[in-house]
Design a protein around this motif. Sequence first.
Motif, PDB file in Angstrom:
ATOM      1  N   MET A  49       0.708  -1.288   0.123  1.00 25.01           N
ATOM      2  CA  MET A  49      -0.159   0.047  -0.129  1.00 25.01           C
ATOM      3  C   MET A  49       0.936   1.334   0.040  1.00 25.01           C
ATOM      4  N   ARG A  50       0.386   2.337  -0.542  1.00 29.23           N
ATOM      5  CA  ARG A  50       0.948   3.559  -0.808  1.00 29.23           C
ATOM      6  C   ARG A  50       0.171   4.805  -0.044  1.00 29.23           C
ATOM      7  N   ALA A  51       1.061   5.588   0.794  1.00 33.23           N
ATOM      8  CA  ALA A  51       0.240   6.685   1.480  1.00 33.23           C
ATOM      9  C   ALA A  51       1.115   8.006   1.096  1.00 33.23           C
ATOM     10  N   ASP A  52       0.621   8.583  -0.069  1.00 35.45           N
ATOM     11  CA  ASP A  52       1.159   9.595  -0.510  1.00 35.45           C
ATOM     12  C   ASP A  52       0.989  10.979   0.372  1.00 35.45           C
ATOM     13  N   PHE A  53       0.469  10.842   1.433  1.00 36.19           N
ATOM     14  CA  PHE A  53       0.301  12.071   2.278  1.00 36.19           C
ATOM     15  C   PHE A  53       1.603  11.748   3.394  1.00 36.19           C
ATOM     16  N   MET A  54       2.255  10.828   3.362  1.00 38.81           N
ATOM     17  CA  MET A  54       3.417  10.980   4.287  1.00 38.81           C
ATOM     18  C   MET A  54       4.697  11.199   3.536  1.00 38.81           C
ATOM     19  N   PRO A  55       5.920  11.613   4.304  1.00 38.36           N
ATOM     20  CA  PRO A  55       6.957  11.913   3.667  1.00 38.36           C
ATOM     21  C   PRO A  55       7.309  10.775   2.653  1.00 38.36           C
ATOM     22  N   PRO A  56       8.051  11.054   1.736  1.00 41.39           N
ATOM     23  CA  PRO A  56       8.456  10.109   0.784  1.00 41.39           C
ATOM     24  C   PRO A  56       8.979   8.750   1.404  1.00 41.39           C
ATOM     25  N   LEU A  83       8.561   7.386   4.091  1.00 37.84           N
ATOM     26  CA  LEU A  83       7.501   6.676   4.703  1.00 37.84           C
ATOM     27  C   LEU A  83       6.249   6.354   4.218  1.00 37.84           C
ATOM     28  N   ALA A  84       5.996   6.577   2.852  1.00 39.04           N
ATOM     29  CA  ALA A  84       4.839   6.403   2.073  1.00 39.04           C
ATOM     30  C   ALA A  84       4.504   4.794   2.041  1.00 39.04           C
ATOM     31  N   GLY A  85       5.300   4.062   2.236  1.00 41.38           N
ATOM     32  CA  GLY A  85       5.334   2.331   2.307  1.00 41.38           C
ATOM     33  C   GLY A  85       5.085   2.034   3.575  1.00 41.38           C
ATOM     34  N   ASP A  86       5.178   2.719   4.827  1.00 43.60           N
ATOM     35  CA  ASP A  86       5.208   2.452   6.200  1.00 43.60           C
ATOM     36  C   ASP A  86       3.693   1.734   6.296  1.00 43.60           C
ATOM     37  N   GLU A  87       3.730   0.332   6.741  1.00 48.43           N
ATOM     38  CA  GLU A  87       2.444  -0.331   6.739  1.00 48.43           C
ATOM     39  C   GLU A  87       1.623   0.097   7.899  1.00 48.43           C
ATOM     40  N   ASN A  88       2.049   1.012   8.844  1.00 50.87           N
ATOM     41  CA  ASN A  88       1.253   1.137   9.976  1.00 50.87           C
ATOM     42  C   ASN A  88       0.689   2.631   9.889  1.00 50.87           C
ATOM     43  N   SER A  89       1.011   3.300   8.670  1.00 47.62           N
ATOM     44  CA  SER A  89       0.617   4.941   8.404  1.00 47.62           C
ATOM     45  C   SER A  89      -0.231   4.596   7.273  1.00 47.62           C
ATOM     46  N   GLN A  90      -0.660   3.392   6.748  1.00 42.67           N
ATOM     47  CA  GLN A  90      -1.590   3.321   5.765  1.00 42.67           C
ATOM     48  C   GLN A  90      -3.000   3.694   6.034  1.00 42.67           C
ATOM     49  N   ASP A  91      -3.940   4.490   5.093  1.00 40.52           N
ATOM     50  CA  ASP A  91      -5.250   4.828   5.122  1.00 40.52           C
ATOM     51  C   ASP A  91      -6.295   4.033   4.331  1.00 40.52           C
ATOM     52  N   PRO A  92      -6.377   2.874   4.570  1.00 33.62           N
ATOM     53  CA  PRO A  92      -7.414   1.869   3.760  1.00 33.62           C
ATOM     54  C   PRO A  92      -8.945   2.589   4.168  1.00 33.62           C
TER      55      PRO A  92
END
Length: 357
Positions: free
Chosen positions: A189-196, A198-207
């Motif tokens: 998963m990819r969280a583009d609202f995070m710093p680059p 940390l975009a792949g950090d599993e614990n920061s994802q927004d499903p």
Amino acid sequence: MATDRAWAATRKGLFELRLRGASWQVENLSFTADPVTMLLPPDASGHMLAGLNLGHFGAKLQASDDAGQTWREVAAPSFPPQPDGAEGPAWKLEQVFALERAGDAIWCGSVPGGLFVSHDRGESWQLAEALWRDPRRTEWMGGGNPNPALHSICPHPTQPQELLIGVSCGGAWRTTDGGASWALRAKGMRADFMPPELAGDENSQDPHLIARCRDAPEVLWCQHHCGIFRSTDNGASWDELQAQPSSFGFAVAAHPREPGTAWFAPAIKDERRIPVDAALCVTRTRDGGKTFDVLRNGLPQQHCYDLIYRHGLAVDDTGEQLIMGSTTGGLWASGDGGDSWQTVSAHLPPIYAVKFG
């Protein structure tokens, strides 16, 4: 056999819907003028649950033993006393956000990111302590809510001790031992609202929502804040998919029998959160996300600003019927997999969740 009953949980009550001939009709109303945030449709015995958010009076839980004809209040899930200095949000139930059955258990997801289980049909609840006390839980963030929201509970259809959950913003997690231990399942998963970095950090994802294919349980679909993702290995890894007119949205419905088929309700992301070009549509893939059909027949195509919330799109157990409700009280149904839609009502209160039952 197609389902002939459904439910719409709204800001002003719980509406029961019935299929009469070829058309759905709005019939009974429970909890008039009270916000109903989630429901668990009736089982074979007629037992069902409804979560209410009564503002100053707090989050409440109601049970019915006769498929919604009468209701009685039962104890809502509650957190233990909060230790002094505990990190994260207040240990207080704000909202019942998910309800699912798994074998003899009922699971409840909440704001602020709590998971509870009941073994007596919702009469009492126990906090999933291992997840709540995991130190990674204190890193979760609010998405659309100020506090984290546990909105998706995906039981494994043949292994009642296994389920996968989704949290905004806390990624996806899986247990195989009834909640005694948990592991992150958001790789890819990819969280583009995070710093680059940390975009792949599993614990920061927004499903926004995760749905499982009933007959092929290794297949999971996710409508994420940053796109659409699919897993074919029970959440161990996720692949991003591209859809038009948008890959942003909140809702996803997985076909119960066909692992390559799922439906989404696209919108413009972030500040606007309205349908693309103010024209409502549903997108459907039948080939695992390689291509998407854009389905508009019967849906409003001019000056439409309806948004479909996370739980506002549902498919029945046959995979033939769909129902969809919006933030502005529009309710639509399809009996042909989404190819065409009929307006059930244009004037309901804002709809939080729809369920077949």
